[in-house]
Design a protein around this motif. Structure first.
Motif, PDB file in Angstrom:
ATOM      1  N   HIS A 280     -13.516   3.883  -3.472  1.00 51.13           N
ATOM      2  CA  HIS A 280     -14.746   4.676  -3.374  1.00 51.13           C
ATOM      3  C   HIS A 280     -14.546   6.101  -2.867  1.00 51.13           C
ATOM      4  CE1 HIS A 280     -17.016   1.020  -4.183  1.00 51.13           C
ATOM      5  NE2 HIS A 280     -16.329   0.416  -3.235  1.00 51.13           N
ATOM      6  N   TYR A 281     -13.354   6.433  -2.403  1.00 54.41           N
ATOM      7  CA  TYR A 281     -13.139   7.776  -1.862  1.00 54.41           C
ATOM      8  C   TYR A 281     -12.065   8.545  -2.617  1.00 54.41           C
ATOM      9  CZ  TYR A 281     -16.236   7.118   2.088  1.00 54.41           C
ATOM     10  OH  TYR A 281     -17.354   6.923   2.863  1.00 54.41           O
ATOM     11  N   ASN A 282     -11.549   7.934  -3.673  1.00 53.82           N
ATOM     12  CA  ASN A 282     -10.529   8.598  -4.488  1.00 53.82           C
ATOM     13  C   ASN A 282      -9.396   9.139  -3.613  1.00 53.82           C
ATOM     14  OD1 ASN A 282      -9.396   9.473  -6.892  1.00 53.82           O
ATOM     15  ND2 ASN A 282     -10.367  11.495  -6.764  1.00 53.82           N
ATOM     16  N   TYR A 283      -9.052   8.339  -2.583  1.00 52.73           N
ATOM     17  CA  TYR A 283      -7.951   8.671  -1.671  1.00 52.73           C
ATOM     18  C   TYR A 283      -8.188   9.972  -0.897  1.00 52.73           C
ATOM     19  CZ  TYR A 283      -5.824   5.058  -4.507  1.00 52.73           C
ATOM     20  OH  TYR A 283      -5.576   3.887  -5.167  1.00 52.73           O
ATOM     21  N   ASN A 284      -9.465  10.280  -0.639  1.00 54.53           N
ATOM     22  CA  ASN A 284      -9.829  11.439   0.181  1.00 54.53           C
ATOM     23  C   ASN A 284      -9.900  10.982   1.637  1.00 54.53           C
ATOM     24  OD1 ASN A 284     -10.941  13.617   1.475  1.00 54.53           O
ATOM     25  ND2 ASN A 284     -12.578  13.947  -0.021  1.00 54.53           N
ATOM     26  N   LEU A 285      -8.808  11.182   2.360  1.00 51.16           N
ATOM     27  CA  LEU A 285      -8.705  10.654   3.725  1.00 51.16           C
ATOM     28  C   LEU A 285      -9.687  11.330   4.672  1.00 51.16           C
ATOM     29  CD1 LEU A 285      -7.290   8.816   5.731  1.00 51.16           C
ATOM     30  CD2 LEU A 285      -5.505  10.546   5.996  1.00 51.16           C
ATOM     31  N   ALA A 286      -9.886  12.634   4.525  1.00 52.70           N
ATOM     32  CA  ALA A 286     -10.782  13.350   5.436  1.00 52.70           C
ATOM     33  C   ALA A 286     -12.204  12.802   5.366  1.00 52.70           C
ATOM     34  CB  ALA A 286     -10.770  14.846   5.115  1.00 52.70           C
ATOM     35  N   ALA A 287     -12.683  12.519   4.142  1.00 53.40           N
ATOM     36  CA  ALA A 287     -14.040  11.989   3.984  1.00 53.40           C
ATOM     37  C   ALA A 287     -14.148  10.584   4.574  1.00 53.40           C
ATOM     38  CB  ALA A 287     -14.422  11.974   2.510  1.00 53.40           C
ATOM     39  N   LEU A 288     -13.116   9.762   4.373  1.00 51.18           N
ATOM     40  CA  LEU A 288     -13.136   8.404   4.940  1.00 51.18           C
ATOM     41  C   LEU A 288     -13.117   8.459   6.467  1.00 51.18           C
ATOM     42  CD1 LEU A 288     -12.878   5.308   4.281  1.00 51.18           C
ATOM     43  CD2 LEU A 288     -10.450   5.610   4.721  1.00 51.18           C
TER      44      LEU A 288
ATOM     45  N   LYS B 133      -8.676   0.067   3.570  1.00 53.54           N
ATOM     46  CA  LYS B 133      -7.832   0.408   2.408  1.00 53.54           C
ATOM     47  C   LYS B 133      -8.612   0.294   1.108  1.00 53.54           C
ATOM     48  CE  LYS B 133      -3.320  -0.936   4.318  1.00 53.54           C
ATOM     49  NZ  LYS B 133      -3.775  -1.369   5.643  1.00 53.54           N
ATOM     50  N   SER B 134      -9.409  -0.779   1.001  1.00 52.18           N
ATOM     51  CA  SER B 134     -10.197  -0.975  -0.218  1.00 52.18           C
ATOM     52  C   SER B 134     -11.196   0.157  -0.402  1.00 52.18           C
ATOM     53  CB  SER B 134     -10.924  -2.326  -0.145  1.00 52.18           C
ATOM     54  OG  SER B 134     -11.752  -2.502  -1.265  1.00 52.18           O
ATOM     55  N   GLU B 135     -11.849   0.547   0.682  1.00 49.40           N
ATOM     56  CA  GLU B 135     -12.823   1.642   0.618  1.00 49.40           C
ATOM     57  C   GLU B 135     -12.138   2.950   0.247  1.00 49.40           C
ATOM     58  OE1 GLU B 135     -16.888   2.929   1.107  1.00 49.40           O
ATOM     59  OE2 GLU B 135     -15.928   0.967   0.959  1.00 49.40           O
ATOM     60  N   TYR B 136     -10.986   3.174   0.822  1.00 46.75           N
ATOM     61  CA  TYR B 136     -10.213   4.406   0.602  1.00 46.75           C
ATOM     62  C   TYR B 136      -9.828   4.566  -0.868  1.00 46.75           C
ATOM     63  CZ  TYR B 136      -6.214   7.632   1.222  1.00 46.75           C
ATOM     64  OH  TYR B 136      -5.322   8.667   1.146  1.00 46.75           O
ATOM     65  N   GLY B 137      -9.370   3.476  -1.471  1.00 46.14           N
ATOM     66  CA  GLY B 137      -8.904   3.554  -2.852  1.00 46.14           C
ATOM     67  C   GLY B 137     -10.004   3.444  -3.881  1.00 46.14           C
TER      68      GLY B 137
ATOM     69  N   PHE C 195       0.835  -1.209   0.000  1.00 43.13           N
ATOM     70  CA  PHE C 195       0.000   0.000   0.000  1.00 43.13           C
ATOM     71  C   PHE C 195       0.869   1.258   0.000  1.00 43.13           C
ATOM     72  CE2 PHE C 195      -2.267   3.349   2.313  1.00 43.13           C
ATOM     73  CZ  PHE C 195      -3.393   3.469   1.518  1.00 43.13           C
ATOM     74  N   LEU C 196       1.929   1.258   0.812  1.00 43.69           N
ATOM     75  CA  LEU C 196       2.807   2.424   0.884  1.00 43.69           C
ATOM     76  C   LEU C 196       3.518   2.674  -0.441  1.00 43.69           C
ATOM     77  CD1 LEU C 196       4.381   1.843   4.408  1.00 43.69           C
ATOM     78  CD2 LEU C 196       2.945   3.782   3.759  1.00 43.69           C
ATOM     79  N   LEU C 197       3.938   1.596  -1.112  1.00 44.79           N
ATOM     80  CA  LEU C 197       4.702   1.745  -2.348  1.00 44.79           C
ATOM     81  C   LEU C 197       3.827   2.104  -3.536  1.00 44.79           C
ATOM     82  CD1 LEU C 197       7.222  -1.242  -2.059  1.00 44.79           C
ATOM     83  CD2 LEU C 197       7.623   1.164  -1.562  1.00 44.79           C
ATOM     84  N   ARG C 198       2.587   1.624  -3.540  1.00 42.10           N
ATOM     85  CA  ARG C 198       1.749   1.778  -4.723  1.00 42.10           C
ATOM     86  C   ARG C 198       0.711   2.891  -4.595  1.00 42.10           C
ATOM     87  NH1 ARG C 198       2.028  -2.736  -8.100  1.00 42.10           N
ATOM     88  NH2 ARG C 198       3.292  -4.424  -7.296  1.00 42.10           N
ATOM     89  N   ASN C 199       0.541   3.446  -3.409  1.00 41.61           N
ATOM     90  CA  ASN C 199      -0.479   4.469  -3.230  1.00 41.61           C
ATOM     91  C   ASN C 199      -0.115   5.742  -3.981  1.00 41.61           C
ATOM     92  OD1 ASN C 199      -1.939   6.739  -1.615  1.00 41.61           O
ATOM     93  ND2 ASN C 199      -2.926   4.828  -1.035  1.00 41.61           N
ATOM     94  N   PRO C 200      -1.053   6.333  -4.726  1.00 43.20           N
ATOM     95  CA  PRO C 200      -0.727   7.570  -5.457  1.00 43.20           C
ATOM     96  C   PRO C 200      -0.437   8.746  -4.522  1.00 43.20           C
ATOM     97  CG  PRO C 200      -3.054   7.041  -5.654  1.00 43.20           C
ATOM     98  CD  PRO C 200      -2.405   5.867  -5.014  1.00 43.20           C
ATOM     99  N   ASN C 201      -0.960   8.699  -3.278  1.00 43.26           N
ATOM    100  CA  ASN C 201      -0.513   9.634  -2.251  1.00 43.26           C
ATOM    101  C   ASN C 201       0.605   8.931  -1.491  1.00 43.26           C
ATOM    102  OD1 ASN C 201      -2.565  11.407  -3.032  1.00 43.26           O
ATOM    103  ND2 ASN C 201      -4.028  10.403  -1.680  1.00 43.26           N
ATOM    104  N   ASP C 202       1.035   9.457  -0.365  1.00 41.97           N
ATOM    105  CA  ASP C 202       2.133   8.797   0.335  1.00 41.97           C
ATOM    106  C   ASP C 202       1.665   7.598   1.146  1.00 41.97           C
ATOM    107  OD1 ASP C 202       0.904   9.894   2.525  1.00 41.97           O
ATOM    108  OD2 ASP C 202       2.445  11.398   2.894  1.00 41.97           O
ATOM    109  N   GLY C 203       0.351   7.471   1.441  1.00 40.03           N
ATOM    110  CA  GLY C 203      -0.155   6.304   2.162  1.00 40.03           C
ATOM    111  C   GLY C 203       0.068   6.368   3.654  1.00 40.03           C
ATOM    112  N   ILE C 204       0.993   7.213   4.092  1.00 42.82           N
ATOM    113  CA  ILE C 204       1.341   7.269   5.515  1.00 42.82           C
ATOM    114  C   ILE C 204       0.171   7.803   6.333  1.00 42.82           C
ATOM    115  CG2 ILE C 204       2.892   8.365   7.181  1.00 42.82           C
ATOM    116  CD1 ILE C 204       5.061   8.240   5.031  1.00 42.82           C
ATOM    117  N   GLY C 205      -0.574   8.756   5.779  1.00 41.20           N
ATOM    118  CA  GLY C 205      -1.705   9.333   6.506  1.00 41.20           C
ATOM    119  C   GLY C 205      -2.760   8.294   6.855  1.00 41.20           C
ATOM    120  N   LEU C 206      -3.088   7.416   5.887  1.00 47.39           N
ATOM    121  CA  LEU C 206      -4.112   6.411   6.159  1.00 47.39           C
ATOM    122  C   LEU C 206      -3.628   5.405   7.198  1.00 47.39           C
ATOM    123  CD1 LEU C 206      -6.891   5.234   5.455  1.00 47.39           C
ATOM    124  CD2 LEU C 206      -5.729   3.733   3.847  1.00 47.39           C
TER     125      LEU C 206
END
Length: 443
Positions: free
Chosen positions: A296-304, A290-294, A255-266
């Motif tokens: 259905h939320y377009n990596y929007n951490l605040a909404a998740l 993680k599945s929901e985050y990527g 997840f950390l390597l492949r996330n389009p953001n840095d992944g650390i926040g999630l």
């Protein structure tokens, strides 16, 4: 008589007017030099550069109010068959975010060997060489170029050679960190090994052994990001039960390597949220988040975070072995009831992102314009400096020429005056001679 008259006229007007004229030209030349020197001085002053101020970040529009999901809706949606629950948990492991390109930028130095050795010593306390000898010494075999029998008879080391098949852990760390200058200095190596130690310390010894070889090869774009990733892994891995730690490491690492953001926040958010779940359910819950985050939320951490925080109070009233699957159905029901809200949130995010991009674009355009004006001012100063040097040279040359001309005119005027005086003297002398002759004759 006419000649005398013209000589007087020439001396009185021609030379007088010429001298005045040349004096005026000299004054103009001197004035030109003064102006040109002033322009040269101005041209050497630094050109002013317009200061560009970036517009403040606009305030994001507030999200619309969400439609709440009730606990009864979640419980009624959970399947009764255990096999269906396990199948849903497995599918949550398949989410694969997009890989980001890597950028490795690290400077070389050779300082910090003591700090590196200290961290290696701590790593040896976590994985004692006495218990894991091959881990530290490496592995290999002996080869006998002239036959094993000759070595057995002579016992001379020259008749055999050791072939290494795997390096010891410390050497492996040094080789891996030296690749592409990822962490070439000992200070950087010490930071990495300290990160390994923080990940391994809370785990059991057999789990440490299986993870260390994977940690040695772990790198996430840059050294700084790798250290941050190790820090977040050290906080989340101890939350899983022992049977899931290795799988959780691989899942989080991917997840950390492949996330389009840095992944650390999630992962930091998961480290805060997962303790609310039963330990055996945390790995499945982590995958579902993680599945929901990527997906259905377009990596929007605040909404998740907003969504998940509403589910956490339900956990006290849900069976311990169904908490993860309940989270999965909560997300499904929530999406169904808040579909219009999700679209509105996405529109808000897109509009906000467009405003940010426009501000950044305007800022860069203003910077380019300011830079262009600055260069134009420098070129203008250079142009006038060059012209002023030419003007100074011409004016000085004109002054010298005028000086020579005035000198010649003065010499000519003086010669003419001297000649006139000589003529008058001769004339007077002749007249005197005539007078004396007449007087003598009369006598």
């Amino acid at each position: 008589m006419k000649k005398v008259y013209f000589s007087k006229l020439e001396n009185r007007y021609y030379y007088g007017i010429s001298r005045t004229f040349w004096h005026i030209l000299s004054a103009l030349a001197v004035l030109s030099v003064i102006v040109a020197v002033s322009i040269v001085g101005w041209s050497y002053l630094p050109a002013s550069k317009e200061k560009v101020v970036k517009a403040p970040e606009p305030q994001k529009e507030a999200y619309p109010k969400q439609v709440e999901v009730q606990l009864d809706e979640v419980i009624s949606a959970i399947p009764k068959e255990r096999s269906q629950i396990e199948e849903i948990k497995k599918t949550s492991e398949t989410a694969r975010p997009v890989r980001k390109p890597r950028v490795d930028l690290v400077k070389k130095d050779t300082i910090g060997l003591f700090a590196f050795e200290q961290q290696v010593a701590r790593l040896k306390n976590l994985l004692p060489p006495g218990e894991f000898p091959k881990l530290w010494s490496g592995d290999g075999y002996y080869r006998y170029p002239q036959g094993e029998l000759k070595y057995k008879v002579t016992k001379l080391e020259s008749y055999r050679e050791y072939v290494t098949t795997s390096d010891g852990l410390q050497l492996k760390i040094e080789k891996q960190t030296n690749r592409d200058d990822f962490a070439s200095s000992y200070n950087q190596k010490a930071q990495l090994v300290a990160g390994f130690n923080s990940v391994l310390k809370p785990l059991k010894k057999d789990i440490r052994r299986s993870l260390i070889t994977q940690l040695v090869t772990f790198r996430n774009s840059s050294l700084k990001k790798t250290l941050s990733s190790l820090e977040v892994l050290s906080g989340i891995l101890p939350l899983y039960d022992d049977t899931h730690v290795n799988k959780a490491y691989n899942r989080n690492r991917s997840f950390l390597l492949r996330n389009p953001n840095d992944g650390i926040g999630l992962l930091s958010y998961e480290a805060e949220t997962l303790p609310n779940f039963t330990q055996s359910e945390r790995y499945a819950a982590s995958n579902i988040i993680k599945s929901e985050y990527g997906n259905h939320y377009n990596y929007n951490l605040a909404a998740l975070q907003e969504n998940t925080s509403n589910f956490i109070p339900f956990l006290r009233r849900i069976d311990a072995d169904k908490q993860a699957i309940a989270l999965n159905y909560y997300y499904q029901i929530y999406r169904g009831k808040n579909r219009d809200r999700a679209d509105k949130i996405q529109d808000i995010e897109n509009a906000h992102e467009q405003r940010l991009n426009q501000i950044e674009q305007d800022f860069k355009s203003a910077q380019l314009l300011a830079e262009a004006n600055y260069e134009l001012k420098k070129q203008k100063k250079g142009f006038w400096r060059k012209k002023s040097f030419y003007a100074i040279a011409i004016a000085v040359g004109a002054i010298l020429a005028i000086t020579l001309i005035l000198l010649m005119l003065s010499m000519i005027r003086n010669v003419n005056r001297l000649a006139q005086a000589m003529i008058e003297t001769n004339k007077n002398y002749t007249n005197n001679e005539k007078t004396n002759s007449i007087i003598s004759n009369n006598s």
